[in-house]
Design a protein around this motif. Structure first.
Motif, PDB file in Angstrom:
ATOM      1  N   SER A  18      30.038  45.294  81.537  1.00 17.85           N
ATOM      2  CA  SER A  18      28.877  44.502  81.103  1.00 17.85           C
ATOM      3  C   SER A  18      28.178  45.092  79.902  1.00 17.85           C
ATOM      4  O   SER A  18      27.789  44.390  78.974  1.00 17.85           O
ATOM      5  CB  SER A  18      27.845  44.438  82.233  1.00 17.85           C
ATOM      6  OG  SER A  18      28.341  43.695  83.288  1.00 17.85           O
ATOM      7  N   GLN A  19      28.000  46.419  79.938  1.00 20.44           N
ATOM      8  CA  GLN A  19      27.192  47.082  78.912  1.00 20.44           C
ATOM      9  C   GLN A  19      27.756  46.863  77.517  1.00 20.44           C
ATOM     10  O   GLN A  19      27.015  46.901  76.541  1.00 20.44           O
ATOM     11  CB  GLN A  19      27.120  48.594  79.184  1.00 20.44           C
ATOM     12  CG  GLN A  19      26.221  48.965  80.341  1.00 20.44           C
ATOM     13  CD  GLN A  19      26.974  49.120  81.633  1.00 20.44           C
ATOM     14  OE1 GLN A  19      28.043  48.544  81.803  1.00 20.44           O
ATOM     15  NE2 GLN A  19      26.446  49.891  82.570  1.00 20.44           N
ATOM     16  N   PHE A  39      13.521  47.099  75.450  1.00 18.54           N
ATOM     17  CA  PHE A  39      14.380  47.952  76.283  1.00 18.54           C
ATOM     18  C   PHE A  39      15.842  47.997  75.817  1.00 18.54           C
ATOM     19  O   PHE A  39      16.404  49.089  75.666  1.00 18.54           O
ATOM     20  CB  PHE A  39      14.287  47.512  77.753  1.00 18.54           C
ATOM     21  CG  PHE A  39      15.012  48.416  78.696  1.00 18.54           C
ATOM     22  CD1 PHE A  39      14.436  49.598  79.126  1.00 18.54           C
ATOM     23  CD2 PHE A  39      16.292  48.098  79.144  1.00 18.54           C
ATOM     24  CE1 PHE A  39      15.111  50.433  79.994  1.00 18.54           C
ATOM     25  CE2 PHE A  39      16.970  48.943  80.015  1.00 18.54           C
ATOM     26  CZ  PHE A  39      16.373  50.113  80.430  1.00 18.54           C
ATOM     27  N   GLY A  82      19.153  45.393  83.682  1.00 20.13           N
ATOM     28  CA  GLY A  82      19.293  46.658  82.977  1.00 20.13           C
ATOM     29  C   GLY A  82      20.716  46.879  82.495  1.00 20.13           C
ATOM     30  O   GLY A  82      20.960  47.297  81.358  1.00 20.13           O
ATOM     31  N   ILE A  83      21.679  46.564  83.366  1.00 21.10           N
ATOM     32  CA  ILE A  83      23.093  46.702  82.999  1.00 21.10           C
ATOM     33  C   ILE A  83      23.414  45.785  81.823  1.00 21.10           C
ATOM     34  O   ILE A  83      24.060  46.175  80.854  1.00 21.10           O
ATOM     35  CB  ILE A  83      23.989  46.319  84.198  1.00 21.10           C
ATOM     36  CG1 ILE A  83      23.702  47.235  85.393  1.00 21.10           C
ATOM     37  CG2 ILE A  83      25.451  46.306  83.813  1.00 21.10           C
ATOM     38  CD1 ILE A  83      24.541  48.446  85.499  1.00 21.10           C
ATOM     39  N   TYR A 135      10.909  44.029  83.961  1.00 26.19           N
ATOM     40  CA  TYR A 135      10.669  45.357  84.517  1.00 26.19           C
ATOM     41  C   TYR A 135       9.168  45.515  84.745  1.00 26.19           C
ATOM     42  O   TYR A 135       8.399  45.611  83.785  1.00 26.19           O
ATOM     43  CB  TYR A 135      11.198  46.422  83.563  1.00 26.19           C
ATOM     44  CG  TYR A 135      12.621  46.154  83.100  1.00 26.19           C
ATOM     45  CD1 TYR A 135      13.600  45.780  84.011  1.00 26.19           C
ATOM     46  CD2 TYR A 135      12.977  46.249  81.763  1.00 26.19           C
ATOM     47  CE1 TYR A 135      14.894  45.509  83.603  1.00 26.19           C
ATOM     48  CE2 TYR A 135      14.275  45.988  81.341  1.00 26.19           C
ATOM     49  CZ  TYR A 135      15.224  45.622  82.266  1.00 26.19           C
ATOM     50  OH  TYR A 135      16.496  45.362  81.858  1.00 26.19           O
ATOM     51  N   ILE A 185      17.756  51.421  74.537  1.00 26.04           N
ATOM     52  CA  ILE A 185      19.009  51.921  75.095  1.00 26.04           C
ATOM     53  C   ILE A 185      20.009  52.206  73.978  1.00 26.04           C
ATOM     54  O   ILE A 185      20.785  53.149  74.031  1.00 26.04           O
ATOM     55  CB  ILE A 185      19.597  50.887  76.089  1.00 26.04           C
ATOM     56  CG1 ILE A 185      18.706  50.787  77.321  1.00 26.04           C
ATOM     57  CG2 ILE A 185      21.021  51.228  76.483  1.00 26.04           C
ATOM     58  CD1 ILE A 185      18.600  52.050  78.124  1.00 26.04           C
ATOM     59  N   THR A 216      21.030  55.494  83.824  1.00 26.43           N
ATOM     60  CA  THR A 216      19.810  55.156  83.070  1.00 26.43           C
ATOM     61  C   THR A 216      19.010  54.095  83.806  1.00 26.43           C
ATOM     62  O   THR A 216      17.786  54.153  83.869  1.00 26.43           O
ATOM     63  CB  THR A 216      20.174  54.644  81.670  1.00 26.43           C
ATOM     64  OG1 THR A 216      21.101  55.554  81.087  1.00 26.43           O
ATOM     65  CG2 THR A 216      18.957  54.526  80.797  1.00 26.43           C
ATOM     66  N   ARG A 246      13.786  39.064  75.652  1.00 26.28           N
ATOM     67  CA  ARG A 246      14.538  40.275  75.947  1.00 26.28           C
ATOM     68  C   ARG A 246      16.043  40.020  75.846  1.00 26.28           C
ATOM     69  O   ARG A 246      16.806  40.873  75.397  1.00 26.28           O
ATOM     70  CB  ARG A 246      14.188  40.783  77.350  1.00 26.28           C
ATOM     71  CG  ARG A 246      14.803  42.127  77.650  1.00 26.28           C
ATOM     72  CD  ARG A 246      14.468  42.592  79.033  1.00 26.28           C
ATOM     73  NE  ARG A 246      15.051  41.725  80.046  1.00 26.28           N
ATOM     74  CZ  ARG A 246      14.760  41.784  81.338  1.00 26.28           C
ATOM     75  NH1 ARG A 246      13.881  42.639  81.772  1.00 26.28           N
ATOM     76  NH2 ARG A 246      15.335  40.964  82.194  1.00 26.28           N
ATOM     77  N   ALA A 304      22.354  49.400  79.547  1.00 28.86           N
ATOM     78  CA  ALA A 304      22.077  50.715  80.098  1.00 28.86           C
ATOM     79  C   ALA A 304      23.139  51.114  81.120  1.00 28.86           C
ATOM     80  O   ALA A 304      23.671  50.261  81.824  1.00 28.86           O
ATOM     81  CB  ALA A 304      20.705  50.726  80.755  1.00 28.86           C
ATOM     82  N   SER A 305      23.426  52.407  81.195  1.00 32.42           N
ATOM     83  CA  SER A 305      24.379  52.875  82.188  1.00 32.42           C
ATOM     84  C   SER A 305      23.707  52.859  83.556  1.00 32.42           C
ATOM     85  O   SER A 305      22.491  52.754  83.668  1.00 32.42           O
ATOM     86  CB  SER A 305      24.822  54.300  81.867  1.00 32.42           C
ATOM     87  OG  SER A 305      23.728  55.173  82.066  1.00 32.42           O
ATOM     88  N   ARG A 306      24.515  52.981  84.593  1.00 31.41           N
ATOM     89  CA  ARG A 306      23.972  52.941  85.953  1.00 31.41           C
ATOM     90  C   ARG A 306      22.924  54.036  86.151  1.00 31.41           C
ATOM     91  O   ARG A 306      21.896  53.817  86.773  1.00 31.41           O
ATOM     92  CB  ARG A 306      25.151  53.128  86.927  1.00 31.41           C
ATOM     93  CG  ARG A 306      24.931  52.576  88.313  1.00 31.41           C
ATOM     94  CD  ARG A 306      24.881  51.071  88.325  1.00 31.41           C
ATOM     95  NE  ARG A 306      24.167  50.612  89.505  1.00 31.41           N
ATOM     96  CZ  ARG A 306      24.737  49.953  90.512  1.00 31.41           C
ATOM     97  NH1 ARG A 306      26.003  49.648  90.470  1.00 31.41           N
ATOM     98  NH2 ARG A 306      24.019  49.582  91.547  1.00 31.41           N
TER      99      ARG A 306
END
Lengths: 350, 274
Positions: free
Chosen positions: A71-72, A97, B170-171, A86, A101, B179, A145, B175-177
């Motif tokens: 996913s990232q 955010f 977040g993913i 968040y 990252i 983070t 976002r 971001a990594s798990r």
């Protein structure tokens, strides 16, 4: 960025939810995945963004095969049904955010956050926390976002489900405006046909893990491929009447309704199902049908009537709110026969 | 505020029942700064001699400051270990697809209910064998290990209340798990971390049986053991001195409680809202 799903298959354990699905979404297009709960539309969405691993087939962004990319690294923006903001961060920190990252500089982050906040009209809310925002504002933050890092694809999972009716109307056009202005390829998952029709370039209607039909909204409304599609699109919904056709003459089993159809299936009796949209059953329609009004729903500009045939099958009619017919009244309204949709026994369009 | 019953009978009844307790607390404090003739209940003179342990080391005992430092190190180190492991293990059990998850959960539950004393001889032998008997490190490890089931269980409960979508978002944001856990999930359960930290610190501060058996030496003695040794010593029996050390021992706890009582309550309130 074009998205291509090739023979995409997803199973959970021994249960195959989606079997060999093909779907192509053009660059800059907004497509709705529409269907009832459990039809696999959210599963498809989560596979595109990488939360679910695919069990078979490929997913391509442009020419890049992302089937096994985490996913990232997919560069997909997602707006979740609950927005998933968040809670401990301010609006500005929420939007920034994804950039943080990526370790972009603070100045860059501030500039980009300001830009995107301007686009979604929340420039004055940046220092607030999500709990201090209304539903519509939270939605805008979630959109900002998702968009701030210029994703290749924007995915929206039931984005309007948690809003009240008025905001829903407003956000519908807002999301469409933002999608047009950014020119981003977008996929909208929804069970609401009005959302799908009003927001998207094309609709892919899904049932039991398959795409039943994919077409532009009006094309799909006018030419549904099956009774399932016809029943799903349109509000108030289409009415179905079952019966047999012989020599171009349709009759229900009890004979409560007979009409001649512009369709000749020959001498042999053949079971068919008629789909009649409420706007094509009205006083002055071409082929009269007798029935009794069982329900009247005043909607302001229009009034919706349920008309029961003698054998109990129901037709619906929607008319400008001038006709003062009341419950229990016998009526003899007509069907615009050239607009009737015909389906065979299995529900396929004739 | 109005009430539909008269409150004075209730207050009177509660007052009468509470008097013995209140008297005990009052005399605990009064006796540390006064002398009372035998047989009397009214003190006849003020004195500071019962607090002499603050400026002179009692014969055969470690300095009170060594014992206080030991207690502080013991409680703090235990707390840090418990926090570090509970906050990660709780997350793993709550969210990650670890093998034998159900087994771990049940195991943690059983360990939580396990009476410490039954293990103490085995622990003593083990520490002796690996050379950690009579060291602070040894007793810190043991205490932390015994506190962990409670901590993991509490943290797991709090992690369960954090919405799944926040992590997925977040993913998606790249971001990594790890983070995601550190920057997005951990802040949501901060109240639990605070409360668990305070609980662990207080539990460490008041722990008696483990240090008594596993680290009784003067160099590594903690306050509870120091205190117990005072009454165990039949030759120099001094009740007022014992009470003074007791007050000295309990003051940090009271101060801490005053500061953090709000946070402590939240551990049973569950979760955070926005």
């Amino acid at each position: 960025m074009r998205i291509l799903l090739e023979k995409f298959t997803k199973s959970f354990g021994s249960l195959t939810v989606i079997d060999e699905m093909d779907l192509e979404i053009d660059d800059g297009e907004m497509v709705a995945l529409l269907g009832p709960s459990g039809c696999g539309k959210s599963t498809t969405l989560f596979a595109i963004c990488g939360i679910h691993r695919v069990s078979g087939g490929r997913i391509l962004f442009g020419d890049r095969d992302v089937s096994s990319v985490p996913s990232q690294q997919r560069n997909v923006g997602v707006v979740f049904q609950s927005y998933a903001l968040y809670p401990h961060l301010t609006v500005a920190q929420n939007i920034g955010f994804p950039l943080m990252i990526r370790k972009e500089s603070n100045a860059d982050i501030a500039r980009k956050v300001d830009e995107i906040a301007e686009l979604v009209h929340i420039g004055n809310l940046l220092e607030r926390r999500p709990a201090q925002l209304s539903g519509g504002q939270q939605q805008r933050v979630a959109l900002a976002r998702a968009l701030v890092r210029k994703p290749d694809v924007l995915l929206l999972d039931e984005p309007l489900a948690n809003l009240d009716a008025k905001l829903r109307l407003e956000m519908r056009s807002e999301i469409r405006r933002i999608q047009r202005e950014t020119g981003i390829t977008a996929v909208l998952v929804t069970h609401d046909q009005v959302e799908a029709m009003s927001m998207c370039d094309r609709i892919a209607i899904m049932n039991e893990g398959r795409i039943v039909q994919i077409a532009e909204p009006m094309e799909m409304y006018d030419n549904p491929a099956s009774d399932f599609v016809a029943g799903f699109l349109g509000n108030p919904p289409i009415a179905f009447v079952d019966g047999v056709v012989t020599n171009g003459r349709f009759a229900t089993a009890s004979g409560a309704m007979t009409v001649s159809l512009p369709f000749n299936a020959g001498e042999r009796e053949r079971k068919i199902r008629l789909g009649i949209r409420p706007e094509f059953f009205r006083p002055g329609g071409t082929q009269p049908v007798a029935g009794k009004i069982t329900f009247v729903e005043a909607q302001g500009r229009e009034t919706l009537y349920d008309v029961a045939l003698e054998d109990g099958q129901i037709l619906r009619s929607i008319q400008t709110a001038t006709n003062a017919a009341t419950v229990g009244e016998k009526v003899n309204w007509g069907i615009d026969v050239e607009r009737i949709l015909m389906f065979d026994e299995d529900g396929a369009r004739l | 505020m109005t009430s539909n019953y008269r409150s004075w009978p209730m207050i009177l009844a509660l007052g009468v029942v509470t008097i013995p307790l209140v008297l005990m607390y009052v005399y605990l404090f009064v006796d540390t700064v006064t002398n009372t003739a035998p047989g009397s209940v009214v003190p006849h003179e003020f004195t500071g001699e019962h607090w002499r342990f603050l400026w002179e080391t009692l014969p055969g005992r470690p300095s009170i400051y060594v014992a206080t430092l030991n207690t502080f190190v013991f409680a703090t180190a235990t707390t840090l270990i418990v926090l570090a492991i509970s906050s990660t293990a709780g997350y793993a059990i709550s969210r990650l697809n670890v093998p034998f998850r159900a087994f771990f959960l049940a195991g943690v539950m059983v360990l939580h209910a396990f009476p410490t004393v039954t293990l103490i001889i085995a622990i003593f032998l083990i520490l002796q064998f690996i050379g950690l008997y009579n060291t602070l490190i040894g007793v810190i490890l043991v205490k932390a290990a015994l506190e962990l089931p409670f901590g993991i269980w509490i943290m797991k409960g709090f992690y369960d209340t954090v919405p799944w979508e926040i992590e997925m978002a977040g993913i998606q944001d790249g971001a990594s798990r790890l983070t995601v856990w550190r920057k997005l999930v951990l802040p949501q359960v901060m109240p639990a971390v605070m409360a668990l930290g305070i609980f662990s610190f207080l539990a460490g501060w008041s722990e008696f049986i483990l240090p008594l058996v596993l680290a009784p030496d003067n160099k590594v003695q903690v306050l509870s053991v120091y205190l117990a040794a005072l009454i165990a010593d039949d030759n120099n029996f001094d009740m007022a001195l014992f009470k003074s050390v007791g007050v000295f021992y309990v003051v940090p706890v009271i101060i801490m409680f005053l500061f953090f009582q709000g946070k402590l309550m939240s551990i049973y309130g569950g979760g955070t809202k926005g």
